[in-house]
Scaffold this motif. Sequence first.
Motif: not given
Length: 367
Positions: A99-123
Amino acid sequence: MQNYKKKLFLASTLPFQVMFVLFLSQNPAWIEVFYSNGFYIYIANFLRIILGWIPFSVGDILGLFFIFLLIKGVYHFIKKLFHNNLKEYFKIISLQFLSLITIVSVLYFCFYAFWGLNYFREPLAKNLNLQQATYTTNQLVETTQKIVYQLNKTHFEITKNDTLKVQVPYNTTEIYDLATNGYQNLAKKYPQLAYKNPSIKSSLVSLLQSYNGTAGYLNPITGEAQINNQIPKTSFPATTCHEMAHQIGWAAENDANFVGFLASVANNDLYFKYSGYRMAYIYCINEIYKRDKKLSEKIKNTVHKGIYKDFHASFLHWNQFKNPIEPYLKKGYNSYLKANKQEKGINSYSYVVDLLIAYFNKIDKNN
């Protein structure tokens, strides 16, 4: 059984998600085109439209509810352990871990899909066509002196007396409303920094933020800019603009600092201008202090006394929240930033100085 299979599937996607994010992090050009200037714009505006009108922080409510469920889950988990045999004990452990890994997996997906990938954009420097380079102490001093001039000028326009401390007359809602004006003006010069559909709110856990030493944050799941409503009012406008910069896709702290500075000083309101130059001065004078303490003192003496009264009041404000846990929380945040390609962690905030120097150099060349 169906629920178990669903959890197993979601949990099993986590390592593939991690590998995919690592792959994308090595391709900033892709992130810039397809995510930051593509998918993210739509998801960010959608979240701000559906949540921006709500007067309280939906993200904080969800966070508090999640903490409640976590505590409840731990309680029932411990309770079950004392009422089952060894075989059942290991079964409970495995199910809770899944259950814990499932929650982490969902939160991980939401974090990077909704905003987090911006950390890796061009300067941001590339985006704004600013020429960043290793700067000399002389360049740092010249830029700081320009900022001091604007800071003193704005301070005097507000107070009409160089020894008086600035008193911001607005409440938090008025500051949030005024903040959009700076971005509207900024978009005339930099259309890529346009801000639409405001979703700026005071955090429901502002007291907790004060104790962990944070002035604001972006909730990456709901897209809300969360401001600690207990911070000193003179830093409030620049902090608000900083969190709004995160909302339009600038995840790196130095980039958000710089966009926040630009939006603050582009604002028609003098208190926003003051807050922006105030923030810029703090970062610059700190860098000078690291290089030459006597030189930093010399520059400090050119700053209006009323401004340093403001700094002293801010110091006293934050000092009352000092506690032994704060350094450990900052270490955790430091690790989080490093995990998202900000190699210097918390120190990356001060990298805004590079951008400030490049910006003022560009202004000089164009004049």
